[in-house]
Design a protein around this motif. Structure first.
Motif, PDB file in Angstrom:
ATOM      1  N   UNK A 198      -6.996  23.569 -16.904  1.00 11.24           N
ATOM      2  CA  UNK A 198      -6.193  22.551 -16.227  1.00 11.24           C
ATOM      3  C   UNK A 198      -6.898  21.203 -16.185  1.00 11.24           C
ATOM      4  N   UNK A 199      -6.100  20.164 -15.974  1.00  5.95           N
ATOM      5  CA  UNK A 199      -6.646  18.810 -15.853  1.00  5.95           C
ATOM      6  C   UNK A 199      -7.496  18.690 -14.602  1.00  5.95           C
ATOM      7  N   UNK A 200      -8.527  17.873 -14.677  1.00  5.10           N
ATOM      8  CA  UNK A 200      -9.307  17.583 -13.485  1.00  5.10           C
ATOM      9  C   UNK A 200      -8.452  16.813 -12.485  1.00  5.10           C
ATOM     10  N   UNK A 201      -7.721  15.797 -12.943  1.00 10.43           N
ATOM     11  CA  UNK A 201      -6.808  15.035 -12.088  1.00 10.43           C
ATOM     12  C   UNK A 201      -5.382  15.248 -12.561  1.00 10.43           C
ATOM     13  N   UNK A 202      -4.517  15.602 -11.634  1.00 13.15           N
ATOM     14  CA  UNK A 202      -3.111  15.762 -11.960  1.00 13.15           C
ATOM     15  C   UNK A 202      -2.305  14.824 -11.072  1.00 13.15           C
ATOM     16  N   UNK A 203      -1.935  15.245  -9.894  1.00 16.90           N
ATOM     17  CA  UNK A 203      -1.269  14.357  -8.947  1.00 16.90           C
ATOM     18  C   UNK A 203      -2.313  13.787  -7.996  1.00 16.90           C
ATOM     19  N   UNK A 204      -2.257  12.474  -7.788  1.00 15.51           N
ATOM     20  CA  UNK A 204      -3.205  11.797  -6.903  1.00 15.51           C
ATOM     21  C   UNK A 204      -2.438  11.270  -5.699  1.00 15.51           C
ATOM     22  N   UNK A 205      -2.592  11.927  -4.525  1.00  9.88           N
ATOM     23  CA  UNK A 205      -1.927  11.427  -3.322  1.00  9.88           C
ATOM     24  C   UNK A 205      -2.838  10.456  -2.567  1.00  9.88           C
ATOM     25  N   UNK A 206      -2.263   9.360  -2.126  1.00 13.16           N
ATOM     26  CA  UNK A 206      -3.008   8.394  -1.302  1.00 13.16           C
ATOM     27  C   UNK A 206      -2.184   8.165  -0.045  1.00 13.16           C
ATOM     28  N   UNK A 207      -2.767   8.523   1.099  1.00 13.37           N
ATOM     29  CA  UNK A 207      -2.084   8.362   2.389  1.00 13.37           C
ATOM     30  C   UNK A 207      -2.671   7.168   3.112  1.00 13.37           C
ATOM     31  N   UNK A 208      -1.797   6.376   3.737  1.00 15.03           N
ATOM     32  CA  UNK A 208      -2.230   5.136   4.387  1.00 15.03           C
ATOM     33  C   UNK A 208      -1.200   4.722   5.421  1.00 15.03           C
ATOM     34  N   UNK A 209      -1.595   3.839   6.313  1.00 18.96           N
ATOM     35  CA  UNK A 209      -0.705   3.296   7.320  1.00 18.96           C
ATOM     36  C   UNK A 209      -0.420   1.834   7.037  1.00 18.96           C
ATOM     37  N   UNK A 210       0.772   1.394   7.444  1.00 19.95           N
ATOM     38  CA  UNK A 210       1.151  -0.010   7.264  1.00 19.95           C
ATOM     39  C   UNK A 210       1.743  -0.553   8.557  1.00 19.95           C
ATOM     40  N   UNK A 211       1.393  -1.779   8.857  1.00 17.56           N
ATOM     41  CA  UNK A 211       2.030  -2.540   9.921  1.00 17.56           C
ATOM     42  C   UNK A 211       2.909  -3.568   9.233  1.00 17.56           C
ATOM     43  N   UNK A 212       2.943  -4.780   9.713  1.00 20.47           N
ATOM     44  CA  UNK A 212       3.724  -5.820   9.046  1.00 20.47           C
ATOM     45  C   UNK A 212       2.863  -6.526   8.017  1.00 20.47           C
ATOM     46  N   UNK A 213       3.496  -7.142   7.035  1.00 21.12           N
ATOM     47  CA  UNK A 213       2.778  -7.900   6.017  1.00 21.12           C
ATOM     48  C   UNK A 213       2.857  -7.233   4.655  1.00 21.12           C
TER      49      UNK A 213
END
Length: 115
Positions: free
Chosen positions: A81-96
Motif C-alpha cells: 500500500x501507499x505510504x500516504x493515501x488520504x490526508x485529513x487536516x482538521x482545523x478551526x476557523x473564526x471570521x476572516x
C-alpha cells in the motif's frame, strides 16, 4: 467580517502545482457533514474558494486531500500500500480568510495557515 477558505497543493517531489487532486471538505461541529468536493486546477488551486463567504460559519472543519489518487495518476505511487493515501487536516476557523495549503510528496507532507 465573514470568512472563507481557500487551499493550494504543491507537489514538492516534482516541483510543480498538484493539478487534478481531489479535495473533500467536512464540517465537524455536531458530527461530520460533507460540504463540498473539488479538484485542483493546473495551478494546484480550486477554481473558487472551497468554502465561500455565503456558506461560511465559524467552527471546526476537516479537509481531506486524496493524495493516493493523485500519486497514482502522476506515476509517483511507488509502494502498495501507499505510504500516504488520504490526508485529513482538521482545523478551526473564526471570521476572516483562512488558507490551508498542502506541500506534498509520496513520503511526506506539511501544511500551515497561509494568507
Amino acid at each position: 467580517m465573514p470568512g472563507y477558505l481557500t487551499t493550494h497543493v504543491l507537489d514538492t517531489a516534482r516541483g510543480r502545482p498538484a493539478a487534478g487532486l481531489r479535495i473533500t471538505l467536512f464540517r465537524l461541529d455536531g458530527g461530520r457533514e460533507q460540504l463540498t468536493e473539488m479538484e485542483t486546477n493546473a495551478d494546484g488551486r480550486t477554481d473558487s474558494p472551497i468554502l465561500p463567504k455565503d456558506n461560511f460559519a465559524p467552527g471546526r472543519y476537516e479537509l481531506v486531500f486524496h493524495a493516493g489518487e493523485y500519486l497514482h495518476a502522476s506515476g509517483q505511487a511507488v509502494s502498495d500500500p501507499l505510504f500516504l493515501d488520504e490526508i485529513p487536516i482538521r482545523f478551526g476557523m473564526e471570521e476572516g480568510h483562512y488558507h490551508v495549503p498542502l506541500l506534498l510528496s509520496p513520503f511526506g507532507y506539511s501544511t500551515y495557515r497561509g494568507s
